[in-house]
Scaffold this active site. Structure first.
Site, short mmCIF file in Angstrom:
data_model
loop_
_atom_site.label_atom_id
_atom_site.label_comp_id
_atom_site.label_asym_id
_atom_site.label_seq_id
_atom_site.Cartn_x
_atom_site.Cartn_y
_atom_site.Cartn_z
N ASP A 46 -6.19 -2.97 2.26
CA ASP A 46 -7.13 -1.62 2.62
C ASP A 46 -7.50 -1.94 4.22
O ASP A 46 -8.07 -2.83 4.74
CB ASP A 46 -7.90 -0.99 2.09
CG ASP A 46 -8.98 0.28 2.57
OD1 ASP A 46 -7.99 0.53 3.38
OD2 ASP A 46 -10.26 0.66 2.08
N ARG A 105 0.65 -1.17 -0.15
CA ARG A 105 0.07 0.07 0.36
C ARG A 105 0.53 1.09 0.31
O ARG A 105 1.74 1.48 1.03
CB ARG A 105 -1.08 0.30 0.93
CG ARG A 105 -1.19 1.02 1.37
CD ARG A 105 -2.98 0.89 0.72
NE ARG A 105 -3.96 2.62 0.58
CZ ARG A 105 -4.94 2.03 1.20
NH1 ARG A 105 -5.34 1.41 2.00
NH2 ARG A 105 -6.19 3.28 0.96
N ASP A 137 -8.92 -1.05 8.21
CA ASP A 137 -9.73 0.14 8.45
C ASP A 137 -10.33 0.19 9.74
O ASP A 137 -10.82 -0.97 9.57
CB ASP A 137 -11.38 0.75 7.51
CG ASP A 137 -10.30 1.44 5.83
OD1 ASP A 137 -9.61 1.89 5.89
OD2 ASP A 137 -11.67 1.53 4.75
#
Length: 211
Positions: A110, A96, A112
């Site tokens: 990802d 990333r 979160d």
């Protein structure tokens, strides 16, 4: 310790050079999840629980490949900002680079923070609960699954998230791999790692994401 819920997403493979094999290795999104969860479990969170894996049509940005998504929960000793730094480090290890990516576009990993206890946080780098939580069935579906497994923690909120999910309707989400299937694959990964090592050199400049 604080009960935290983290969403995982990926729609791109990650490639790295395995020094032991002397070759380039490509990890699929599900394989990336397996490794990332193991890292979270071993050095970041305690009492980790994870959902099944779901495939989802992309939102916000087109065209791109379908995403794989899941949610995990666990207990964290530090602050929400500490956790954010920890998960960003893991994202970076799997390719990333937020400075080069398209917003809501393809990414190898990802992570979160969806919930952090009952905290409400609104800062430049972190909003909790996640600001788009209630509009995403690819988060709410695995979230409800995980909260069902930990109903004593968020019992009063579980029905709210179930109702929110029902209101969204069909967003193109489908079951890709059950919790049991995912865990069986992760056990295979752990067995290979214990036998041969990770094959990863985090300091190697040969590690890279695909483009």
């Amino acid at each position: 310790m604080t009960y935290a819920v983290i969403g995982l997403g990926s729609n791109r493979a990650f490639e790295y050079f395995d020094q032991e094999q002397g070759s380039l290795v490509s990890l699929s999104p599900v394989q990336i999840f397996m490794r990332a969860i193991t890292e979270l479990e071993e050095g970041v969170l305690e009492k980790v629980t994870h959902s099944s894996v779901y495939s989802t049509s992309p939102m916000y940005y087109y065209p791109q490949e379908d995403f794989y998504n899941m949610v995990l929960s666990g207990y964290y000793k530090g602050s929400a900002m500490d956790l954010l730094r920890d998960i960003h480090e893991i994202e970076n290890r799997y390719g990333r680079d937020r400075t080069k990516e398209i917003r809501n576009g393809p990414r190898s990993l990802d992570l979160d923070i969806e919930l952090f206890g009952h905290c409400k946080i609104c800062e430049e780098k972190l909003v909790v609960p996640h600001e788009r939580l209630l509009e995403r069935s690819f988060v709410l579906t695995p979230l409800v699954e995980v909260l069902n497994l930990n109903a004593d923690v968020f019992n009063e909120d579980l029905e709210f998230y179930k109702d929110s999910l029902r209101l969204l309707g069909d967003q193109g989400i489908s079951l890709c791999m059950t919790r049991e299937e995912f865990e069986a694959g992760r056990l295979d990964f752990k067995s290979l790692r214990n036998r041969y090592g990770t094959g990863r050199n985090r300091n190697s400049d040969k590690n890279r994401s695909d483009s």
